[in-house]
Design a protein around this motif. Structure first.
Motif, PDB file in Angstrom:
ATOM      1  N   THR A 152      -7.977  -3.920   2.847  1.00 39.87           N
ATOM      2  CA  THR A 152      -6.945  -3.223   2.078  1.00 39.87           C
ATOM      3  C   THR A 152      -5.983  -2.486   3.004  1.00 39.87           C
ATOM      4  O   THR A 152      -4.759  -2.531   2.812  1.00 39.87           O
ATOM      5  CB  THR A 152      -7.599  -2.232   1.104  1.00 39.87           C
ATOM      6  OG1 THR A 152      -8.512  -2.937   0.259  1.00 39.87           O
ATOM      7  CG2 THR A 152      -6.556  -1.542   0.239  1.00 39.87           C
ATOM      8  N   ALA A 153      -6.529  -1.815   4.006  1.00 42.22           N
ATOM      9  CA  ALA A 153      -5.675  -1.125   4.977  1.00 42.22           C
ATOM     10  C   ALA A 153      -4.776  -2.113   5.713  1.00 42.22           C
ATOM     11  O   ALA A 153      -3.574  -1.869   5.905  1.00 42.22           O
ATOM     12  CB  ALA A 153      -6.536  -0.351   5.971  1.00 42.22           C
ATOM     13  N   LEU A 154      -5.340  -3.247   6.096  1.00 40.75           N
ATOM     14  CA  LEU A 154      -4.554  -4.268   6.790  1.00 40.75           C
ATOM     15  C   LEU A 154      -3.481  -4.857   5.870  1.00 40.75           C
ATOM     16  O   LEU A 154      -2.373  -5.180   6.321  1.00 40.75           O
ATOM     17  CB  LEU A 154      -5.473  -5.382   7.295  1.00 40.75           C
ATOM     18  CG  LEU A 154      -6.453  -4.993   8.406  1.00 40.75           C
ATOM     19  CD1 LEU A 154      -7.429  -6.128   8.666  1.00 40.75           C
ATOM     20  CD2 LEU A 154      -5.704  -4.628   9.682  1.00 40.75           C
ATOM     21  N   GLY A 155      -3.802  -4.987   4.591  1.00 46.22           N
ATOM     22  CA  GLY A 155      -2.825  -5.493   3.637  1.00 46.22           C
ATOM     23  C   GLY A 155      -1.619  -4.576   3.514  1.00 46.22           C
ATOM     24  O   GLY A 155      -0.469  -5.039   3.481  1.00 46.22           O
ATOM     25  N   VAL A 156      -1.867  -3.272   3.452  1.00 44.83           N
ATOM     26  CA  VAL A 156      -0.766  -2.311   3.360  1.00 44.83           C
ATOM     27  C   VAL A 156       0.064  -2.335   4.643  1.00 44.83           C
ATOM     28  O   VAL A 156       1.305  -2.313   4.595  1.00 44.83           O
ATOM     29  CB  VAL A 156      -1.313  -0.893   3.081  1.00 44.83           C
ATOM     30  CG1 VAL A 156      -0.191   0.135   3.164  1.00 44.83           C
ATOM     31  CG2 VAL A 156      -1.982  -0.833   1.714  1.00 44.83           C
ATOM     32  N   VAL A 157      -0.606  -2.400   5.789  1.00 46.86           N
ATOM     33  CA  VAL A 157       0.120  -2.458   7.064  1.00 46.86           C
ATOM     34  C   VAL A 157       0.990  -3.709   7.125  1.00 46.86           C
ATOM     35  O   VAL A 157       2.162  -3.658   7.549  1.00 46.86           O
ATOM     36  CB  VAL A 157      -0.873  -2.434   8.246  1.00 46.86           C
ATOM     37  CG1 VAL A 157      -0.156  -2.751   9.565  1.00 46.86           C
ATOM     38  CG2 VAL A 157      -1.546  -1.071   8.343  1.00 46.86           C
ATOM     39  N   ALA A 158       0.446  -4.836   6.690  1.00 43.98           N
ATOM     40  CA  ALA A 158       1.196  -6.095   6.742  1.00 43.98           C
ATOM     41  C   ALA A 158       2.406  -6.076   5.815  1.00 43.98           C
ATOM     42  O   ALA A 158       3.501  -6.493   6.203  1.00 43.98           O
ATOM     43  CB  ALA A 158       0.278  -7.265   6.385  1.00 43.98           C
ATOM     44  N   THR A 159       2.216  -5.574   4.585  1.00 43.66           N
ATOM     45  CA  THR A 159       3.334  -5.584   3.636  1.00 43.66           C
ATOM     46  C   THR A 159       4.427  -4.604   4.045  1.00 43.66           C
ATOM     47  O   THR A 159       5.614  -4.952   4.048  1.00 43.66           O
ATOM     48  CB  THR A 159       2.849  -5.251   2.221  1.00 43.66           C
ATOM     49  OG1 THR A 159       2.081  -4.032   2.233  1.00 43.66           O
ATOM     50  CG2 THR A 159       1.986  -6.367   1.659  1.00 43.66           C
ATOM     51  N   VAL A 160       4.040  -3.390   4.395  1.00 52.92           N
ATOM     52  CA  VAL A 160       5.040  -2.400   4.796  1.00 52.92           C
ATOM     53  C   VAL A 160       5.679  -2.789   6.133  1.00 52.92           C
ATOM     54  O   VAL A 160       6.905  -2.719   6.300  1.00 52.92           O
ATOM     55  CB  VAL A 160       4.406  -1.002   4.885  1.00 52.92           C
ATOM     56  CG1 VAL A 160       5.402   0.015   5.441  1.00 52.92           C
ATOM     57  CG2 VAL A 160       3.921  -0.547   3.510  1.00 52.92           C
ATOM     58  N   GLY A 161       4.856  -3.223   7.085  1.00 57.79           N
ATOM     59  CA  GLY A 161       5.393  -3.642   8.383  1.00 57.79           C
ATOM     60  C   GLY A 161       6.289  -4.859   8.274  1.00 57.79           C
ATOM     61  O   GLY A 161       7.340  -4.928   8.910  1.00 57.79           O
ATOM     62  N   GLY A 162       5.893  -5.817   7.443  1.00 58.19           N
ATOM     63  CA  GLY A 162       6.709  -7.014   7.274  1.00 58.19           C
ATOM     64  C   GLY A 162       8.025  -6.715   6.599  1.00 58.19           C
ATOM     65  O   GLY A 162       9.075  -7.250   6.988  1.00 58.19           O
ATOM     66  N   LEU A 163       7.991  -5.861   5.593  1.00 58.27           N
ATOM     67  CA  LEU A 163       9.218  -5.511   4.886  1.00 58.27           C
ATOM     68  C   LEU A 163      10.171  -4.737   5.805  1.00 58.27           C
ATOM     69  O   LEU A 163      11.387  -4.966   5.799  1.00 58.27           O
ATOM     70  CB  LEU A 163       8.880  -4.679   3.652  1.00 58.27           C
ATOM     71  CG  LEU A 163      10.043  -4.342   2.718  1.00 58.27           C
ATOM     72  CD1 LEU A 163      10.732  -5.613   2.244  1.00 58.27           C
ATOM     73  CD2 LEU A 163       9.537  -3.543   1.520  1.00 58.27           C
ATOM     74  N   THR A 164       9.623  -3.827   6.594  1.00 65.07           N
ATOM     75  CA  THR A 164      10.443  -3.074   7.540  1.00 65.07           C
ATOM     76  C   THR A 164      11.063  -3.986   8.593  1.00 65.07           C
ATOM     77  O   THR A 164      12.248  -3.882   8.919  1.00 65.07           O
ATOM     78  CB  THR A 164       9.592  -1.993   8.226  1.00 65.07           C
ATOM     79  OG1 THR A 164       8.994  -1.148   7.236  1.00 65.07           O
ATOM     80  CG2 THR A 164      10.439  -1.146   9.159  1.00 65.07           C
TER      81      THR A 164
END
Length: 277
Positions: free
Chosen positions: A224-236
């Motif tokens: 879950t933590a990795l999912g949030v990092v991936a989505t926020v990081g990818g969008l940024t």
């Protein structure tokens, strides 16, 4: 980073990305454990028909996608459970039917074009509106609520269906519940990642977490933590270098998986050394 928050569509997109990053790996942990990693792909193709049906009938595409994806998920589970067709063949049939139906209906819809289809296939964060965020947030809360209430039972089911049946658990109900929850997750993620890439966000963070964690719960938390990092990081990243957000999110998730291979190997060697010393 502050430049992002000057744009309302990016603020809405980041909120949607957080919801997606929370929900997708949680459901994905159960799906991967049950060896149904391609379930998200199958439901994603079916959801495209729901989106197109929404445009054709003039209703909200997200809501029609929820209905059609849910019905498709139930159909997949019923076919799989009856055993007349193997799980991968059932998914393949729905892959083809879903994508063909979606393409046909979107072209029959008045005023729609290739850009409409592309925005749902690959994600289009700039089109996320405030009401979309409310819907995505509500669906994400429903998904997390299901896991909070039935998580233990779903864990037993995914570990061994026969053990779950022998324990008196309602296997058919739990199987349908997991399929429907996966359908809701696909709809949640389609505006951020896109229907063709949504399964990656359900699977890759879980596969990454499995390289490091031993327990099921630990795997879910880290995923879950990795999912949030991936989505926020990818969008940024997509905002600053002007690339499609869905592809950026998935590539960051895949980069995390590659990195986890080295970390996992180091952790396993450390545990082996400690056990022998």
């Amino acid at each position: 980073m502050m430049g992002i928050f000057q744009y309302d569509f990016m603020v809405l997109g980041l909120l949607a990305a957080v919801f997606v990053g929370l929900a997708a790996p949680v459901v994905g942990t159960f799906i991967v454990q049950r060896r149904l990693a391609l379930l998200g792909d199958g439901i994603g193709h079916i959801a495209l028909t729901g989106v197109a049906l929404g445009f054709l009938t003039g209703t909200a595409p997200v809501l029609t996608a929820v209905v059609v994806a849910t019905l498709g998920a139930v159909a997949i589970e019923m076919v799989r459970a009856r055993g007349r067709t193997s799980g991968d063949v059932a998914l393949a049939l729905l892959f083809y039917g879903g994508i063909a139906g979606g393409v046909l209906l979107i072209y029959l819809s008045p005023g729609q074009s290739n850009s409409t289809l592309t925005s749902y296939l690959f994600g289009s964060i700039s089109t996320v509106a405030a009401q979309d965020v409310w819907v995505i947030g509500g669906l994400a809360a429903a998904v997390l609520g299901v896991v909070a209430i039935f998580g233990r039972e779903l864990f037993v089911l995914c570990q061994d269906e026969e053990v779950a049946r022998a324990s008196g658990l309602p296997v058919r109900f739990l199987s349908l519940l997991l399929a429907v929850t996966a359908a809701l997750t696909v709809v949640i993620a389609m505006r951020v990642v896109g229907l063709l890439l949504v399964s990656a966000l359900m699977v890759v963070p879980v596969a990454t977490s499995q390289q490091i964690m031993r327990s099921f719960r630990g795997t879910m938390v880290l995923a879950t933590a990795l999912g949030v990092v991936a989505t926020v990081g990818g969008l940024t990243s997509a905002f600053y270098i002007d690339v499609p957000p869905g592809s950026a999110i998935v590539l960051i998730a895949l980069a995390g998986f590659v990195l986890s291979l080295a970390i996992g190997r180091f952790v396993r060697r450390s545990r082996t050394w400690e056990s022998t010393s």
